[in-house]
Design an enzyme around this catalytic site. Sequence first.
Site, PDB file in Angstrom:
ATOM      1  N   LYS A 116       0.831  -1.215   0.000  1.00  0.00           N
ATOM      2  CA  LYS A 116       0.000   0.000   0.000  1.00  0.00           C
ATOM      3  C   LYS A 116       0.858   1.255   0.000  1.00  0.00           C
ATOM      4  CE  LYS A 116      -4.131  -1.883   2.214  1.00  0.00           C
ATOM      5  NZ  LYS A 116      -4.912  -1.926   3.453  1.00  0.00           N
ATOM      6  N   LYS A 199      -5.452 -11.215  -6.425  1.00  0.00           N
ATOM      7  CA  LYS A 199      -6.645 -11.506  -5.623  1.00  0.00           C
ATOM      8  C   LYS A 199      -7.736 -10.473  -5.930  1.00  0.00           C
ATOM      9  CE  LYS A 199      -5.598  -8.757  -1.572  1.00  0.00           C
ATOM     10  NZ  LYS A 199      -5.494  -8.567  -0.163  1.00  0.00           N
ATOM     11  N   LYS A 202     -10.634  -4.560  -3.487  1.00  0.00           N
ATOM     12  CA  LYS A 202     -11.255  -3.274  -3.794  1.00  0.00           C
ATOM     13  C   LYS A 202     -10.231  -2.284  -4.339  1.00  0.00           C
ATOM     14  CE  LYS A 202     -10.875  -2.102   1.029  1.00  0.00           C
ATOM     15  NZ  LYS A 202     -11.364  -2.811   2.176  1.00  0.00           N
TER      16      LYS A 202
END
Length: 338
Positions: A116, A199, A202
């Site tokens: 991230k 995967k 979102k």
Amino acid sequence: MATQRLRVLSGIQPTAGSFHLGNYLGAVRQWVALQETHDAFYAVVDLHAITIPQDPEELRASTRLAAAQLLGTGLDPTRCTLFVQSHVPEHAQLAWVMNCLTGFGEAARMTQFKDKSAKQGTEGTTVGLFTYPVLQAADILIYNAHRVPVGEDQRQHIELTRDVGERFNARYGPTFTLPEPYILKEAAKIYDLQDPAIKMSKSASSPKGIVWLMDEPAKSAKKFRSAVTDTGTEIRFDRETKPGLSNLLTIYSALTGISVAELEEKFTGQLYGPLKTELAEVFTHWVAPFRARTQEYLDDPAELDRILAEGAEKARAHAAATLADAYEKVGFLPAAQA
Ligand code: TYM
């Protein structure tokens, strides 16, 4: 007689609004099953959500929506404790203690943080995102949970939880139960329908690759029908050479309880098209009642808030006792009554 049930704790972020199919099959479905056999605590983790910017009104709405969806999947507030993380301030209080027991390098090695923060750059990355897994550790340790039902992507965070809990116990004396991850092999990782190498997520999935539970079912059905598969024709589970097809078989099996081997048998000699069409129908059939139940809770926010208030009260009783014990062991002076 009081039952000696093992305790489970898990959490889900309210950030995306609707849950996606990976959240459900990887984690929430197990939560529903475990409430029958375990002393179960489930949280909508709104404190974790603000590690990336949130619009306040949207956060409030998506927190209610997350709780409504959890109830819609079958969580029963008489069988489990369902609450909102920020309603139990002891989580954040224990997290501070755990922050002081976590190495900088240890936190920097968390792969979710690395991914991230790499995407967001140093300036866009908050200290909250860095210590996110430590708050997660506090979420789990404060209930002395034995098991944590999650998808594969959370395994490293559970390991950190054990390490930090163990460190506390070694320094201050036995206090915390060290939890085990509870990860169902079959549905541990649901992949993107357009890119089965990643995967379903979102943040990374393309709009056509992710199935949102609250979307119109017809929209999701179309995504299943246009899912990416290989150029072969044989219906066979093989993660290496047929990742797209294998993902569809995993989803089909998880939604119906029919084993992958039986599905291979059932579709022998058929092309991929019929499997995708049938899976679209299976999903629609499953999701329609889920959406209806979720909507009932959304239509009655007072009842929803009542359930969450009751959950928070039950959760706080446990969390406050653990925190008091931990504070005492750390050496904090008890606050005298005025
Ligand atoms: P979150 O909100 O990202 O995801 C909720 C759950 O969904 C699982 N999941 C998946 N499982 C299989 N396939 C996928 N494609 C997929 N995508 C998501 C996640 O593994 C997770 O179990 N850090 C946690 C929230 C959290 C928590 C906790 C969990 C906070 N405190 C304490 C357990 C215990 C998270 O971000 O989940």
